[in-house]
Design a protein around this motif. Sequence first.
Motif, PDB file in Angstrom:
ATOM      1  N   VAL A  33       2.614   7.483  -4.254  1.00 38.92           N
ATOM      2  CA  VAL A  33       2.385   5.888  -4.292  1.00 38.92           C
ATOM      3  C   VAL A  33       2.066   5.805  -3.006  1.00 38.92           C
ATOM      4  O   VAL A  33       2.403   5.399  -2.952  1.00 38.92           O
ATOM      5  CB  VAL A  33       2.041   5.509  -5.654  1.00 38.92           C
ATOM      6  CG1 VAL A  33       2.075   4.180  -6.525  1.00 38.92           C
ATOM      7  CG2 VAL A  33       2.828   6.810  -6.879  1.00 38.92           C
ATOM      8  N   GLU A  34       0.570   5.579  -2.832  1.00 41.63           N
ATOM      9  CA  GLU A  34       0.089   4.850  -1.634  1.00 41.63           C
ATOM     10  C   GLU A  34      -0.512   3.505  -1.410  1.00 41.63           C
ATOM     11  O   GLU A  34      -1.543   3.422  -2.823  1.00 41.63           O
ATOM     12  CB  GLU A  34      -0.481   5.669  -0.779  1.00 41.63           C
ATOM     13  CG  GLU A  34       0.053   6.826  -0.452  1.00 41.63           C
ATOM     14  CD  GLU A  34      -0.739   6.765   0.552  1.00 41.63           C
ATOM     15  OE1 GLU A  34      -0.784   7.772   2.119  1.00 41.63           O
ATOM     16  OE2 GLU A  34      -1.813   8.532  -0.203  1.00 41.63           O
ATOM     17  N   SER A  35       0.216   2.288  -1.736  1.00 45.46           N
ATOM     18  CA  SER A  35      -0.378   0.793  -1.650  1.00 45.46           C
ATOM     19  C   SER A  35      -0.865   0.728   0.235  1.00 45.46           C
ATOM     20  O   SER A  35      -0.414   1.466   0.856  1.00 45.46           O
ATOM     21  CB  SER A  35       0.252   0.534  -2.549  1.00 45.46           C
ATOM     22  OG  SER A  35       1.296  -0.377  -2.075  1.00 45.46           O
ATOM     23  N   SER A  36      -1.425  -0.584   0.100  1.00 44.54           N
ATOM     24  CA  SER A  36      -1.674  -1.046   1.618  1.00 44.54           C
ATOM     25  C   SER A  36      -0.165  -1.514   2.246  1.00 44.54           C
ATOM     26  O   SER A  36      -0.019  -1.578   3.671  1.00 44.54           O
ATOM     27  CB  SER A  36      -2.493  -2.074   1.501  1.00 44.54           C
ATOM     28  OG  SER A  36      -3.472  -1.787   1.252  1.00 44.54           O
ATOM     29  N   ASN A  37       0.496  -1.621   1.896  1.00 40.23           N
ATOM     30  CA  ASN A  37       2.162  -2.116   2.171  1.00 40.23           C
ATOM     31  C   ASN A  37       3.171  -0.971   2.357  1.00 40.23           C
ATOM     32  O   ASN A  37       4.519  -1.866   2.656  1.00 40.23           O
ATOM     33  CB  ASN A  37       2.567  -3.492   1.900  1.00 40.23           C
ATOM     34  CG  ASN A  37       1.054  -4.331   2.086  1.00 40.23           C
ATOM     35  OD1 ASN A  37       0.452  -4.677   3.557  1.00 40.23           O
ATOM     36  ND2 ASN A  37       0.777  -4.889   1.386  1.00 40.23           N
ATOM     37  N   TYR A  38       3.273  -0.296   0.847  1.00 35.71           N
ATOM     38  CA  TYR A  38       3.956   0.447   0.382  1.00 35.71           C
ATOM     39  C   TYR A  38       3.982   1.518   0.037  1.00 35.71           C
ATOM     40  O   TYR A  38       2.526   2.011  -0.145  1.00 35.71           O
ATOM     41  CB  TYR A  38       5.573  -0.275  -0.872  1.00 35.71           C
ATOM     42  CG  TYR A  38       5.251  -1.620  -0.448  1.00 35.71           C
ATOM     43  CD1 TYR A  38       6.532  -1.847  -0.003  1.00 35.71           C
ATOM     44  CD2 TYR A  38       4.277  -2.446  -0.795  1.00 35.71           C
ATOM     45  CE1 TYR A  38       7.305  -3.092   0.127  1.00 35.71           C
ATOM     46  CE2 TYR A  38       5.188  -3.869  -0.364  1.00 35.71           C
ATOM     47  CZ  TYR A  38       6.149  -4.480   0.020  1.00 35.71           C
ATOM     48  OH  TYR A  38       6.563  -5.615  -0.293  1.00 35.71           O
ATOM     49  N   ASN A  39       5.129   2.932  -0.068  1.00 35.70           N
ATOM     50  CA  ASN A  39       4.882   3.687  -0.141  1.00 35.70           C
ATOM     51  C   ASN A  39       5.818   4.155  -1.071  1.00 35.70           C
ATOM     52  O   ASN A  39       7.266   4.282  -0.475  1.00 35.70           O
ATOM     53  CB  ASN A  39       4.792   5.210   1.067  1.00 35.70           C
ATOM     54  CG  ASN A  39       2.875   4.375   1.869  1.00 35.70           C
ATOM     55  OD1 ASN A  39       2.444   5.138   1.767  1.00 35.70           O
ATOM     56  ND2 ASN A  39       3.805   3.851   3.273  1.00 35.70           N
TER      57      ASN A  39
END
Length: 784
Positions: A274-280
């Motif tokens: 799961v990849e967001s702009s700030n977290y993985n």
Amino acid sequence: MNKSVILRFGVLLGLGAVLSGCGGGSSGSKNQNTTSSSSVATSQSSSSVSSSSSSISSSEPSTTKLILQGRAVAEALAGGKVVVSIGSLTYETTIDDSLKYNITLDVPAENTNQPFVAVVTGSGADSWVQLAASYPSVMSLAEKAGGDGILTAEEYFGVNITALTTAQYAEMKNQLIPVDSDESRKNAFFAMHPIKSLEKSTSISRMLSDIDFKLPAPAKTTLEFLLDENLSETYNEAFRFYDNTLISTQIDLFKSDPLQSVVSSKKLSGTYFVESSNYNYLLTFNEDGTGNLQAAALGGVITWDELPAINADFTWIRKGTQVRITPILPLVQYVNYYIDHGGAYYSCNDYDQSNSQCRVIYEYFDIELIADIDAGRFAYFRPRIKVENENGYIYAETSPSELSRIISAKDLSPITESELVGQDWYTSDHRYVFDENSTVLKTNLSTKNTESFAWELNGARLVIAEETLWFSAKDIAGYSILSVENSRAMRKFLYKRTPVNMTESDWIGRWTAYPYDRLSYSQDVNIDKTWRDGFEAEGAGGWSIINNHTQSAISNGAWRMHRDVLAIHGDKYYMSVCQGKEAEIFVPYNCYLSVATRSASFDTVGFWGSWSYPAFNEKNSGQNWIPLGGSILQTIENTGNISTEYIRVASNKLLNRYDLTILEMTNAGKDEIELCEYKLFEDCTESEKRVYLRGIELKLTVSGEGDILMRHESYFLEGGYTTYERSVANMLMVPKGYPQELIIKPDAGGLLSSDAVSGCGGTLVGEIYRIPALVEPCEITVNF
């Protein structure tokens, strides 16, 4: 601009689900009449399609016939044209009033294995509306179409062409990764930023549905807007700050439209990122309803302390598009304070004798599946947290949704051992040298400690002791990887060292981080061995070369950087950068990978970071222009210092969200910049341009213990007064022709003598050193 027609809200997830098994959606009927299109040859640009007639025989046995039946999901496209380009061949058809199109592709054998593109353009007053989509090869689509040779949205959702397919196609083009096979096309999708294409597509949706959101100049079509990476980046960020609900509102509309998004009922099991702009996050879903979560940090927490890695077992359940993950054991992190998503601050008193922090308890995580895409799925990731201090519960909330992309590990393309062996590889923090005996030397770039480990490659998964790397995409310099080490899941890059031979002169110029977005900054490497952070004086320092690929630079006499060029590809320099406090034995505080361009003429345009403090004078009037963090200070006659707030929205553009203007750096040299301020959605005109000359430098020589502060006092035109103070080290830049004041503060118990400060014609009054208006550089001496 004709806006009497309204786009079907949101963005099409489109492009189907080669990897994630898309199904569903809405499309034309299988039994509707099909028409063979004429074949035309085009020379296609981002904004228009031109064609000349040619003929292709559909009866030749060496061709493959495929009929696409889909929709152009924007009402402005009714009556427009669809042009499909496969190699040098093109096919054209018209969009009917219900937004359906039906196009026959009769493709020679030599073209059936290459991906292709469709571009849709509105007619007449709606010709500014232009959407596009990238498709896998005719051969792979023919398999999905089945025996009738007609491909509909039920079989491949990507036959619908919308804002999202356009944004994905534009990002693919902008990242310059070759797309000449289905495998390379898949690679290009995995190489994309996890969520930026979805975010940028909402700009198109809003332009087509809201008359107040015009197509930004100088773009002539919506496709041209997205292909202009700087322009689309500018408005993506501007819209975010202008209205922080804009993106989420458009996505909510998009996910509810069956012509634009589909979530398959495919079983959710296996390993996912799961990849967001700030977290993985690394998630493993087992078929029995259990699973495991690993992460470097979790969303919803604001803290300045380094948090321990997360490794938690959970249970999970899926209902339609909703997935809930519940930790089996309490999942707790500690923070010094908590700020909720509304900005409210919560203090943390002592929780126990060893920890003066709050407990943040993660009760569960909700994942809302938004849509299937070629490179996995888009989703919202929402932690539900409860915050406690020593007095117990103080707050509970569902954290703001993190827009994310979910990738299945099994969809990643395998690599071979021969691609790794015998090469010198770098991540942000380690160097790897693999040998053919399944041994790797792993060196910590900060400590220089080297250890030997066994390594094992299985498809796209590489295991080195406690570290696992998944190879997700390949580019010219190496790989984009998904790394998990000691439960810390992170997106990284793996660059390969190639021969580099740089002389001293090859370092001189303006180095600018790539890509040129709002996080891109520049450093100037000068021929006189000075080094500065953009235009500012505070970062002034020196540089030298260590070897034919490494430079050492120092800022303010206290912060050292080693920049090691691993490879040069085209105009891009791929570097390993290590930095830390200056010491007799230099030990970097941290290392990272960087990509940069170099301009030997120092003409790259781009604003500086908030840590930089340059000063300028307008060339004709001499008026001062001083950037201070997120504000610009100017002295207005009979008014005093006026401060205007700006937000950086691109490498060379700032947004004034009160006046709704863009401040663009349109040109730059070594010692001057050209600025242009204009209304949002419009373009710069020559009359709006102003040239500013770099200010003068004051050198400070300091002995003893104390602090030197620069104070700026100013007003806001909309009301209010502000005082800004900052520490000054060994260099200060000021505009010409304006008096300045420094605050000289000895450490506690210290006293200033009347002659403690001298230079630049100044006068010491108490702790204030008043400097008259200057026109030349000078030096100040301070003896605490």
